[in-house]
Design an enzyme around this catalytic site. Structure first.
Site, PDB file in Angstrom:
ATOM      1  CE  LYS A   3      -0.263  -4.513   3.103  1.00  0.00           C
ATOM      2  NZ  LYS A   3      -0.740  -5.831   2.590  1.00  0.00           N
ATOM      3  CB  THR A  21      -0.898  -0.006   1.259  1.00  0.00           C
ATOM      4  OG1 THR A  21      -1.510   1.269   1.408  1.00  0.00           O
ATOM      5  CG2 THR A  21      -0.104  -0.289   2.523  1.00  0.00           C
ATOM      6  CG  ASP A  22      -1.191   4.938  -0.974  1.00  0.00           C
ATOM      7  OD1 ASP A  22      -1.715   4.330  -0.018  1.00  0.00           O
ATOM      8  OD2 ASP A  22      -1.825   5.740  -1.693  1.00  0.00           O
ATOM      9  CD  GLU A  23      -3.284   3.687   4.612  1.00  0.00           C
ATOM     10  OE1 GLU A  23      -2.997   3.757   5.806  1.00  0.00           O
ATOM     11  OE2 GLU A  23      -4.442   3.770   4.171  1.00  0.00           O
ATOM     12  CE1 TYR A  43      -3.484  -2.520   5.828  1.00  0.00           C
ATOM     13  CE2 TYR A  43      -3.215  -0.189   5.283  1.00  0.00           C
ATOM     14  CZ  TYR A  43      -3.355  -1.506   4.873  1.00  0.00           C
ATOM     15  OH  TYR A  43      -3.362  -1.827   3.530  1.00  0.00           O
TER      16      TYR A  43
HETATM   17  P1  NAD Z   1     -10.106  -6.933   2.489  1.00  0.00           P
HETATM   18  O1  NAD Z   1     -10.083  -6.592   3.938  1.00  0.00           O
HETATM   19  O2  NAD Z   1     -11.303  -6.635   1.684  1.00  0.00           O
HETATM   20  O3  NAD Z   1      -9.821  -8.496   2.314  1.00  0.00           O
HETATM   21  C1  NAD Z   1      -8.843  -9.171   3.035  1.00  0.00           C
HETATM   22  C2  NAD Z   1      -9.043 -10.671   2.827  1.00  0.00           C
HETATM   23  O4  NAD Z   1      -8.006 -11.362   3.540  1.00  0.00           O
HETATM   24  C3  NAD Z   1     -10.384 -11.196   3.386  1.00  0.00           C
HETATM   25  O5  NAD Z   1     -10.981 -12.055   2.451  1.00  0.00           O
HETATM   26  C4  NAD Z   1      -9.979 -11.943   4.646  1.00  0.00           C
HETATM   27  O6  NAD Z   1     -10.857 -13.014   4.975  1.00  0.00           O
HETATM   28  C5  NAD Z   1      -8.588 -12.434   4.275  1.00  0.00           C
HETATM   29  N1  NAD Z   1      -7.763 -12.693   5.467  1.00  0.00           N
HETATM   30  C6  NAD Z   1      -7.576 -11.867   6.516  1.00  0.00           C
HETATM   31  N2  NAD Z   1      -6.776 -12.466   7.429  1.00  0.00           N
HETATM   32  C7  NAD Z   1      -6.441 -13.676   6.911  1.00  0.00           C
HETATM   33  C8  NAD Z   1      -5.612 -14.745   7.364  1.00  0.00           C
HETATM   34  N3  NAD Z   1      -4.990 -14.691   8.557  1.00  0.00           N
HETATM   35  N4  NAD Z   1      -5.486 -15.827   6.579  1.00  0.00           N
HETATM   36  C9  NAD Z   1      -6.126 -15.914   5.377  1.00  0.00           C
HETATM   37  N5  NAD Z   1      -6.913 -14.937   4.912  1.00  0.00           N
HETATM   38  C10 NAD Z   1      -7.068 -13.828   5.666  1.00  0.00           C
HETATM   39  O7  NAD Z   1      -8.811  -6.260   1.883  1.00  0.00           O
HETATM   40  P2  NAD Z   1      -8.597  -5.573   0.453  1.00  0.00           P
HETATM   41  O8  NAD Z   1      -9.082  -4.185   0.524  1.00  0.00           O
HETATM   42  O9  NAD Z   1      -9.090  -6.478  -0.593  1.00  0.00           O
HETATM   43  O10 NAD Z   1      -7.013  -5.525   0.408  1.00  0.00           O
HETATM   44  C11 NAD Z   1      -6.265  -6.611  -0.125  1.00  0.00           C
HETATM   45  C12 NAD Z   1      -4.781  -6.303   0.000  1.00  0.00           C
HETATM   46  O11 NAD Z   1      -4.486  -5.103  -0.677  1.00  0.00           O
HETATM   47  C13 NAD Z   1      -4.306  -6.101   1.438  1.00  0.00           C
HETATM   48  O12 NAD Z   1      -3.036  -6.663   1.555  1.00  0.00           O
HETATM   49  C14 NAD Z   1      -4.228  -4.597   1.591  1.00  0.00           C
HETATM   50  O13 NAD Z   1      -3.266  -4.233   2.532  1.00  0.00           O
HETATM   51  C15 NAD Z   1      -3.837  -4.187   0.184  1.00  0.00           C
HETATM   52  N6  NAD Z   1      -4.256  -2.847  -0.230  1.00  0.00           N
HETATM   53  C16 NAD Z   1      -5.586  -2.510  -0.209  1.00  0.00           C
HETATM   54  C17 NAD Z   1      -5.977  -1.260  -0.691  1.00  0.00           C
HETATM   55  C18 NAD Z   1      -7.423  -0.833  -0.729  1.00  0.00           C
HETATM   56  O14 NAD Z   1      -7.704   0.295  -1.112  1.00  0.00           O
HETATM   57  N7  NAD Z   1      -8.368  -1.674  -0.371  1.00  0.00           N
HETATM   58  C19 NAD Z   1      -5.010  -0.368  -1.162  1.00  0.00           C
HETATM   59  C20 NAD Z   1      -3.667  -0.740  -1.105  1.00  0.00           C
HETATM   60  C21 NAD Z   1      -3.310  -1.992  -0.674  1.00  0.00           C
HETATM   61  O1  DAU Z   2      -4.127   4.074   0.543  1.00  0.00           O
HETATM   62  C1  DAU Z   2      -4.325   2.696   0.490  1.00  0.00           C
HETATM   63  C2  DAU Z   2      -5.186   2.248   1.634  1.00  0.00           C
HETATM   64  O2  DAU Z   2      -6.505   2.693   1.357  1.00  0.00           O
HETATM   65  C3  DAU Z   2      -5.174   0.741   1.875  1.00  0.00           C
HETATM   66  O3  DAU Z   2      -3.893   0.325   2.201  1.00  0.00           O
HETATM   67  C4  DAU Z   2      -6.164   0.350   2.976  1.00  0.00           C
HETATM   68  O4  DAU Z   2      -6.229  -1.058   3.091  1.00  0.00           O
HETATM   69  C5  DAU Z   2      -7.524   0.892   2.611  1.00  0.00           C
HETATM   70  O5  DAU Z   2      -8.425   0.642   3.667  1.00  0.00           O
HETATM   71  C6  DAU Z   2      -7.458   2.396   2.336  1.00  0.00           C
HETATM   72  O6  DAU Z   2      -7.145   3.117   3.556  1.00  0.00           O
HETATM   73  P1  DAU Z   2      -7.835   4.515   3.922  1.00  0.00           P
HETATM   74  O7  DAU Z   2      -7.759   4.698   5.373  1.00  0.00           O
HETATM   75  O8  DAU Z   2      -7.320   5.593   3.038  1.00  0.00           O
HETATM   76  O9  DAU Z   2      -9.351   4.176   3.430  1.00  0.00           O
HETATM   77  P2  DAU Z   2     -10.754   4.538   4.076  1.00  0.00           P
HETATM   78  O10 DAU Z   2     -11.785   4.213   3.069  1.00  0.00           O
HETATM   79  O11 DAU Z   2     -10.887   3.969   5.437  1.00  0.00           O
HETATM   80  O12 DAU Z   2     -10.674   6.121   4.235  1.00  0.00           O
HETATM   81  C7  DAU Z   2     -10.503   6.957   3.098  1.00  0.00           C
HETATM   82  C8  DAU Z   2     -10.456   8.389   3.610  1.00  0.00           C
HETATM   83  O13 DAU Z   2     -11.775   8.730   4.093  1.00  0.00           O
HETATM   84  C9  DAU Z   2      -9.520   8.614   4.777  1.00  0.00           C
HETATM   85  O14 DAU Z   2      -8.958   9.918   4.672  1.00  0.00           O
HETATM   86  C10 DAU Z   2     -10.410   8.537   6.009  1.00  0.00           C
HETATM   87  C11 DAU Z   2     -11.728   9.097   5.474  1.00  0.00           C
HETATM   88  N1  DAU Z   2     -12.950   8.550   6.089  1.00  0.00           N
HETATM   89  C12 DAU Z   2     -13.082   7.211   6.172  1.00  0.00           C
HETATM   90  C13 DAU Z   2     -14.201   6.642   6.750  1.00  0.00           C
HETATM   91  C14 DAU Z   2     -14.359   5.154   6.867  1.00  0.00           C
HETATM   92  C15 DAU Z   2     -13.947   9.409   6.548  1.00  0.00           C
HETATM   93  O15 DAU Z   2     -13.845  10.645   6.453  1.00  0.00           O
HETATM   94  N2  DAU Z   2     -15.058   8.849   7.108  1.00  0.00           N
HETATM   95  C16 DAU Z   2     -15.221   7.512   7.252  1.00  0.00           C
HETATM   96  O16 DAU Z   2     -16.261   7.085   7.813  1.00  0.00           O
END
Ligand code: NAD
Ligand code: DAU
Length: 335
Positions: free
Chosen positions: A153, A122-124, A149
């Site tokens: 990562k 992730t970019d985080e 988190y």
């Molecule tokens: P998500 O939370 O929707 O899904 C995570 C999945 O992992 C779920 O199906 C869960 O059951 C499974 N899981 C969790 N713990 C586990 C374990 N111990 N063993 C096996 N499976 C397990 O997550 P996502 O949003 O699809 O993100 C997927 C990946 O991408 C993550 O690694 C996250 O850090 C990364 N990522 C997500 C975003 C985003 O915007 N969602 C952005 C950047 C990176």
């Molecule tokens: O940048 C990549 C990341 O994006 C991933 O690594 C994470 O897995 C993914 O969850 C996401 O993280 P964020 O924290 O950026 O996503 P989220 O949707 O939780 O929040 C997006 C922005 O919106 C953030 O600035 C927080 C804000 N927010 C979020 C929620 C849930 C609100 O203002 N209100 C809310 O209720």
């Protein structure tokens, strides 16, 4: 090719499986997922391919992972605890899954001589940029994680790199920005906003709402992973992003409201996230220059299509918003 996909029942993992089976139908795929609150087999209901199989299990389970890794050519590792807000209230599970789980997979991949281990990051991990600055994250940006988190990562990324440098495991990493699209859990901003409106509830906006995220349509992300799996150089990291212009959370929420014919009275400013990262922006020139990848789904159009998807799939998100989510929501948004 035999692929092991971890976390394939989550948001990005399930979109990736659907993408992969469409474009690479002859590959054998194992999906290993623990089915935590975030895992949902309904995301994969349309799959009928005989080359696909699902195993419910934990990536921290050394014996299971070792057995599953037999004969695997490529690992695509999505499984993680992914929600920043949950990591702030309960860090241990993030350390266990995101760090230990990744190490267990790396170890098995090394022993079973896997040809490629691709890690989804992730970019985080890069921390926070100044609002209104022109700076962007790139592959050489030093890590500066600012939430449990992000720290978990970052630690996982370091372990992936170490297994390449120290033991010679062929790894690649993608660090991507905020994905959006179908099957995203409604704990995240965009699906939360859309489904709250559909339920007649306001949209909670943290702090002043002047926080910037780079939004990437999930299918563009899947295509980037495909490119890196085919052409990526071993040991390299690739930054993947979706935007060229900044957009604040408030602007995103207002766009959703406008798409749903609602006014700004549907916004509720709530207590800010502790240590809230102000701005993310991605410089994705490396993957563009090397493989010609760039985002093909523009934010405006695909945000609209995402709104439509949630409108058309009410039973999917209503189920997800029941039970555990109700407790989480009450605790998270109590003022
Ligand atoms: P998500 O939370 O929707 O899904 C995570 C999945 O992992 C779920 O199906 C869960 O059951 C499974 N899981 C969790 N713990 C586990 C374990 N111990 N063993 C096996 N499976 C397990 O997550 P996502 O949003 O699809 O993100 C997927 C990946 O991408 C993550 O690694 C996250 O850090 C990364 N990522 C997500 C975003 C985003 O915007 N969602 C952005 C950047 C990176
Ligand atoms: O940048 C990549 C990341 O994006 C991933 O690594 C994470 O897995 C993914 O969850 C996401 O993280 P964020 O924290 O950026 O996503 P989220 O949707 O939780 O929040 C997006 C922005 O919106 C953030 O600035 C927080 C804000 N927010 C979020 C929620 C849930 C609100 O203002 N209100 C809310 O209720």
């Amino acid at each position: 090719m035999k692929l092991l996909v971890t976390g394939g029942a989550g948001f990005i993992g399930s979109n990736f499986l659907l993408y992969w089976l469409k474009y690479h139908p002859n590959d054998q795929i194992i999906n290993l997922d623990k089915l935590t609150y975030a895992g949902n087999l309904a995301n994969l209901a349309s799959i009928s391919s005989p080359t696909y199989s699902f195993i419910q299990g934990d990536i921290c389970d050394v014996k299971l992972v070792s057995e599953i890794m037999d004969g695997v050519d490529t690992v695509v590792h999505f499984a993680a605890e992914s929600h920043v807000d949950r990591s702030i209230v309960d860090p241990p599970v993030f350390l266990r899954t995101n760090i230990i789980g990744t190490q267990v997979l790396l170890d098995a991949a090394l022993r079973k001589k896997v040809k490629r281990f691709h890690h989804i990051s992730t970019d985080e991990v890069f921390g926070s940029l100044e609002i209104e600055s022109k700076e962007k994250f790139r592959e050489s940006t030093p890590y500066n994680p600012r939430s449990p988190y992000a720290a978990s990562k970052a630690a996982a990324d370091y372990m992936v790199r170490v297994y390449c440098i120290t033991y010679g495991l062929p790894v690649t990493i993608t660090n991507c920005s905020n994905n959006f699209g179908p099957f995203q859990h409604p704990e995240k901003l965009i699906p939360l906003a859309i489904t709250n409106i559909l339920e007649g509830k306001k949209i909670p906006v943290y702090g002043d709402g002047r926080y910037v995220r780079d939004w990437l349509y999930v299918e563009d992300h899947c295509r980037a992973i495909d490119q890196v799996l085919r052409n990526g150089k071993i040991g390299e990291t690739y930054c993947v992003g979706g935007m060229t212009k900044d957009i604040t959370n408030l602007e995103v929420v207002k766009k959703i409201l406008s798409l749903m014919d609602k006014d700004d009275s549907w916004i509720e400013y709530v207590k800010d996230r502790p240590g809230h990262d102000r701005r993310y922006a991605m410089d994705f020139r490396k993957i563009e220059k090397e493989f010609g990848w760039k985002p093909e789904h523009d934010f405006e159009t695909w945000l609209g299509k995402t709104v439509e998807w949630y409108k058309e799939n009410t039973s999917w998100w209503k189920k997800v918003k029941k039970g555990e989510f109700q407790d989480y929501y009450r605790k998270q948004y109590k003022q």
